[in-house]
Design a protein around this motif. Structure first.
Motif, PDB file in Angstrom:
ATOM      1  N   ASP A   1      -0.128  -4.209   1.535  1.00 31.45           N
ATOM      2  CA  ASP A   1       0.569  -5.430   1.885  1.00 31.45           C
ATOM      3  C   ASP A   1       0.009  -6.078   3.116  1.00 31.45           C
ATOM      4  N   PHE A   2      -0.512  -5.260   3.973  1.00 31.14           N
ATOM      5  CA  PHE A   2      -0.976  -5.852   5.201  1.00 31.14           C
ATOM      6  C   PHE A   2      -2.281  -6.528   5.010  1.00 31.14           C
ATOM      7  N   GLY A   3      -2.661  -6.596   3.827  1.00 35.70           N
ATOM      8  CA  GLY A   3      -3.885  -7.347   3.639  1.00 35.70           C
ATOM      9  C   GLY A   3      -5.091  -6.526   3.958  1.00 35.70           C
ATOM     10  N   TYR A   4      -4.932  -5.233   4.046  1.00 31.65           N
ATOM     11  CA  TYR A   4      -6.155  -4.456   4.235  1.00 31.65           C
ATOM     12  C   TYR A   4      -6.917  -4.498   2.946  1.00 31.65           C
ATOM     13  N   PRO A   5      -8.090  -4.920   3.021  1.00 29.45           N
ATOM     14  CA  PRO A   5      -8.867  -4.974   1.782  1.00 29.45           C
ATOM     15  C   PRO A   5      -9.157  -3.555   1.331  1.00 29.45           C
ATOM     16  N   MET A   6      -8.844  -3.297   0.100  1.00 32.43           N
ATOM     17  CA  MET A   6      -9.032  -1.934  -0.341  1.00 32.43           C
ATOM     18  C   MET A   6     -10.490  -1.646  -0.614  1.00 32.43           C
ATOM     19  N   ASP A   7     -11.014  -2.517  -1.363  1.00 34.03           N
ATOM     20  CA  ASP A   7     -12.387  -2.263  -1.766  1.00 34.03           C
ATOM     21  C   ASP A   7     -13.233  -3.474  -1.438  1.00 34.03           C
ATOM     22  N   VAL A   8     -14.077  -3.285  -0.525  1.00 27.89           N
ATOM     23  CA  VAL A   8     -14.803  -4.481  -0.108  1.00 27.89           C
ATOM     24  C   VAL A   8     -15.647  -5.020  -1.233  1.00 27.89           C
ATOM     25  N   GLN A   9     -16.414  -4.156  -1.768  1.00 28.34           N
ATOM     26  CA  GLN A   9     -17.356  -4.643  -2.761  1.00 28.34           C
ATOM     27  C   GLN A   9     -16.637  -5.301  -3.873  1.00 28.34           C
ATOM     28  N   LYS A  10     -15.684  -4.627  -4.325  1.00 31.66           N
ATOM     29  CA  LYS A  10     -15.185  -5.088  -5.558  1.00 31.66           C
ATOM     30  C   LYS A  10     -14.197  -6.185  -5.429  1.00 31.66           C
ATOM     31  N   ASP A  11     -14.843  -6.899  -6.005  1.00 29.71           N
ATOM     32  CA  ASP A  11     -14.661  -8.056  -6.814  1.00 29.71           C
ATOM     33  C   ASP A  11     -13.217  -8.461  -6.904  1.00 29.71           C
TER      34      ASP A  11
ATOM     35  N   ILE B   1      -2.697 -17.872  -6.597  1.00 25.16           N
ATOM     36  CA  ILE B   1      -3.596 -17.835  -5.466  1.00 25.16           C
ATOM     37  C   ILE B   1      -3.126 -16.800  -4.473  1.00 25.16           C
ATOM     38  N   GLY B   2      -3.969 -15.854  -4.200  1.00 23.45           N
ATOM     39  CA  GLY B   2      -3.629 -14.878  -3.178  1.00 23.45           C
ATOM     40  C   GLY B   2      -3.970 -15.467  -1.835  1.00 23.45           C
ATOM     41  N   SER B   3      -3.478 -14.852  -0.850  1.00 26.65           N
ATOM     42  CA  SER B   3      -3.769 -15.401   0.462  1.00 26.65           C
ATOM     43  C   SER B   3      -4.870 -14.632   1.145  1.00 26.65           C
ATOM     44  N   ASP B   4      -5.518 -13.827   0.421  1.00 25.81           N
ATOM     45  CA  ASP B   4      -6.555 -13.031   1.038  1.00 25.81           C
ATOM     46  C   ASP B   4      -7.808 -13.838   1.215  1.00 25.81           C
ATOM     47  N   GLY B   5      -7.835 -14.929   0.548  1.00 26.01           N
ATOM     48  CA  GLY B   5      -9.061 -15.697   0.638  1.00 26.01           C
ATOM     49  C   GLY B   5      -9.423 -15.983   2.082  1.00 26.01           C
ATOM     50  N   ASN B   6      -8.387 -16.131   2.860  1.00 27.23           N
ATOM     51  CA  ASN B   6      -8.666 -16.433   4.255  1.00 27.23           C
ATOM     52  C   ASN B   6      -9.503 -15.360   4.904  1.00 27.23           C
ATOM     53  N   GLU B   7      -9.106 -14.150   4.647  1.00 30.04           N
ATOM     54  CA  GLU B   7      -9.879 -13.068   5.250  1.00 30.04           C
ATOM     55  C   GLU B   7     -11.298 -13.127   4.762  1.00 30.04           C
ATOM     56  N   ASP B   8     -11.379 -13.359   3.488  1.00 30.18           N
ATOM     57  CA  ASP B   8     -12.722 -13.453   2.949  1.00 30.18           C
ATOM     58  C   ASP B   8     -13.489 -14.527   3.665  1.00 30.18           C
TER      59      ASP B   8
ATOM     60  N   HIS C   1     -12.636  -3.192   8.387  1.00 30.65           N
ATOM     61  CA  HIS C   1     -12.166  -2.068   9.190  1.00 30.65           C
ATOM     62  C   HIS C   1     -11.717  -2.548  10.549  1.00 30.65           C
ATOM     63  N   ARG C   2     -12.509  -3.477  11.076  1.00 31.87           N
ATOM     64  CA  ARG C   2     -12.121  -3.976  12.386  1.00 31.87           C
ATOM     65  C   ARG C   2     -10.764  -4.647  12.323  1.00 31.87           C
ATOM     66  N   LYS C   3     -10.602  -5.423  11.271  1.00 35.07           N
ATOM     67  CA  LYS C   3      -9.319  -6.107  11.151  1.00 35.07           C
ATOM     68  C   LYS C   3      -8.221  -5.102  10.950  1.00 35.07           C
ATOM     69  N   GLU C   4      -8.508  -4.086  10.178  1.00 38.00           N
ATOM     70  CA  GLU C   4      -7.491  -3.066   9.977  1.00 38.00           C
ATOM     71  C   GLU C   4      -7.104  -2.478  11.305  1.00 38.00           C
ATOM     72  N   LYS C   5      -8.085  -2.162  12.087  1.00 36.38           N
ATOM     73  CA  LYS C   5      -7.748  -1.552  13.378  1.00 36.38           C
ATOM     74  C   LYS C   5      -6.904  -2.507  14.193  1.00 36.38           C
ATOM     75  N   ARG C   6      -7.324  -3.780  14.129  1.00 39.44           N
ATOM     76  CA  ARG C   6      -6.541  -4.746  14.899  1.00 39.44           C
ATOM     77  C   ARG C   6      -5.118  -4.788  14.388  1.00 39.44           C
ATOM     78  N   GLU C   7      -4.977  -4.832  13.094  1.00 42.13           N
ATOM     79  CA  GLU C   7      -3.639  -4.876  12.515  1.00 42.13           C
ATOM     80  C   GLU C   7      -2.871  -3.638  12.899  1.00 42.13           C
TER      81      GLU C   7
END
Lengths: 500, 75
Positions: A273-283, A236-243, A179-185
């Motif tokens: 697209d902005f890399g907002y994680p939709m579902d944190v928990q899931k997998d 490979i997605g690039s979301d790993g970084n956020e993770d 959420h914080r990142k989303e706000k920042r974005e």
């Protein structure tokens, strides 16, 4: 069922078999009864001593507390009498400078555990049969678990609850970070919210016909923010970084956390697209996320990576070594670059923000992941069903390494220094410069033994985590509640909170 | 019955006397056990009250110390 605390021993005075060769039976009974009375008196005196002993101990502890209280009062009295005549500074600065008063409410814990059982009940308990001596078989087990735990495990429910609480806290932290990142974005980008909603529907539409048939998205929105975004075919997605960013903060990420999504799920409900994680928990969603502004693009961590990693790891040793060396400039699509290299830089960035002490330990642990990283990657690639989803090793375990014992692969720490260490990490890399060449040469062999290393690391991490985390209900619960209800504005504060 | 009267009677008499004696002893043992239990319970309840008072006092003293110190460390 209430248990009798103290039982006076010979319950029935006269219920004793009489010897046969007795003439005067009545006298015999009388004598037997009197003997039992004496035994009863004996057990009674033993219990009386026990009772008075407990009361005495409690009263003694109270006496100590009263004495210390009295001393404090005396000191306070002296201080107050000194205060009165002096001029008191009531300036605003003084008021602000004063330390905020926090009343410490002690919570009673471990009230009804094994160690607090009263002595007589413990004696009663000890007269029962013991469980079978299965602990003898423990050294012969491969997985190192206690054999007796399979028969009877008193700590089972607590362990279960503790794992669940830790999971929940991690998930909550992840959500907050996102959420914080989303706000920042959002603040960076302006009106992106409406677009976000639209893409979600698009994605669901695409997924409607089956995940395997979804083609790569080619909308301008997606290409805009992230060149990192890769076709959703599961590469490979690039979301790993956020993770990784998130995970480097939380020091409790389990290596086994990676979601249970199948290897073939290339298209988890992809985040906007902005890399907002939709579902944190899931997998699956955690896999493919767009990462912004991250220098490296660590591949997402597919769930089957870690578990499958152990098995087929050995045959697939060769591929990883080359990507290992140059993680930086690699784009994920071609070859999944080992995530660990990206992790340390990210981790360093995060760690050097406010926390100095724990920053030392983190560098070594992430580098530990080096040998481990390729392994899960290899294993998953072997087992990957659809598309070429690179099975990035679960970044979390390496990411938030607890400042535990320095990991044995210290040279591997230095191997990490190959990557572009961020400025704060430079001093560390300099210190580690000499053994770098050794780490490089041992890299291949380290990779081959990767799965073994990972197992040890996991165990070590878990042990360290357990050692660090207080094993009380109160600590765990308080941490979880703090995470849930706190406005986690600063990551630094969270770091301090988590780094115990 | 006359023949059995004296020795048996005496024996039974004696037995009854013994039993009464034993009964006195066992009832006093029960009274002692009762006393011990109630003493234990009352002591625990009083100690618990003391504990509460002590805890309240400790918190108040903590507060007063915080008010008085003004940033210095309490010696």
């Amino acid at each position: 069922m209430p248990l009798v605390t103290r039982n006076i021993e010979p319950r029935y005075l006269c219920h004793q078999p009489l010897p046969n060769s007795i003439q005067s039976e009545l006298e015999c009974v009388t004598n037997i009864t009197l003997a039992n009375v004496i035994r009863q008196l004996g057990s009674l005196s033993k219990y009386a001593e026990d009772i008075f002993g407990e009361l005495f101990r409690e009263a003694g502890s109270f006496a100590i507390r009263v004495n210390s209280l009295g001393e404090r009062i005396d000191r306070l009295q002296v201080k107050v009498t000194q205060l009165d005549p002096k001029v008191e500074d009531v300036s605003l600065q003084a008021i602000n400078l004063r330390k905020a008063f926090k009343s410490s409410t002690k919570q009673d814990q471990q009230l009804f555990c094994r160690s607090s059982v009263p002595v007589p009940i413990d004696d009663t308990y000890n007269t029962c049969d013991k469980p079978p001596p299965l602990h003898i078989l423990t050294p012969y087990r491969d997985d190192g678990k206690d054999s007796l735990k399979f028969y009877t495990d008193p700590s089972y429910f607590f362990d279960l609850w503790k794992e669940k609480m830790l999971q929940d806290t991690k998930e909550i932290m992840k959500e907050k970070r996102k959420h914080r990142k989303e706000k920042r974005e959002v603040s960076n980008r302006g009106n992106l919210n409406p677009r976000k909603i639209r893409t979600r529907k698009e994605e669901w539409e695409r997924l409607k016909m089956g995940k395997e048939f979804v083609e790569a998205k080619s909308t301008p929105e997606e290409t805009l923010p992230n060149s990192n975004e890769i076709c959703h075919n599961g590469s490979i997605g690039s979301d790993g970084n956020e993770d990784l960013v998130y995970r480097t903060h939380g020091n409790y990420h389990d290596s086994i956390i990676p979601p249970p999504a199948s290897p073939g799920t290339d298209l988890p409900p992809p985040p906007p697209d902005f890399g907002y994680p939709m579902d944190v928990q899931k997998d699956s969603s955690s896999h493919k996320r767009i990462s912004f502004g991250s220098p490296t693009i660590p591949p997402p961590a597919p769930p089957p990576g870690p578990p499958a990693g152990v098995g087929p790891a050995p045959p697939l040793a060769p591929p990883p070594p080359p990507p290992f060396m140059g993680p930086e400039g690699h784009m994920p699509p071609a070859v999944p670059p080992p995530p660990p290299p990206s992790m340390p830089p990210v981790q360093f960035n995060q760690n050097f923000h406010g926390v100095d002490a724990p920053s030392m330990p983190p560098p070594p642990p992430p580098t530990d992941q080096f040998p481990a990283a390729p392994v899960p990657f290899i294993s998953s690639s072997s087992g990957g069903a659809g598309g070429p989803p690179p099975p990035p090793p679960p970044p979390p375990p390496p990411g938030p390494p607890p400042p535990g014992p320095p990991p044995p692969p210290d040279p591997s720490t230095l191997s990490f220094s190959n990557g572009p260490p961020p400025p704060p990490s430079e001093p560390k890399s300099k210190a580690s410069l000499p053994p770098v060449s050794d780490a490089r040469t041992d890299l291949l062999s380290a990779i081959r033994q990767g799965f073994q290393l990972r197992k040890v690391e996991e165990q070590r991490e878990q042990e360290e985590k357990r050692d660090r985390v207080g094993n009380d209900v109160a600590t765990i619960l308080s941490r979880r509640i703090a995470v849930e209800y706190s406005d986690s504005e600063e990551s630094e504060f969270d770091d301090e909170e988590w780094s115990d | 019955m006359a023949g059995q009267g004296d020795p048996v009677q005496r024996e039974i008499h004696q037995d009854w006397a013994n039993r009464e004696y034993i009964e006195v002893i066992t009832s006093s043992i029960k009274k002692i056990a009762d006393f011990l239990n109630s003493f234990d319970m009352s002591c625990r309840s009083r100690l618990a009250t003391l504990n509460e008072k002590l805890t309240a006092l400790e918190r108040r003293i903590e507060y007063i110390e915080a008010r008085v110190t003004k940033g210095e460390t309490l010696t």
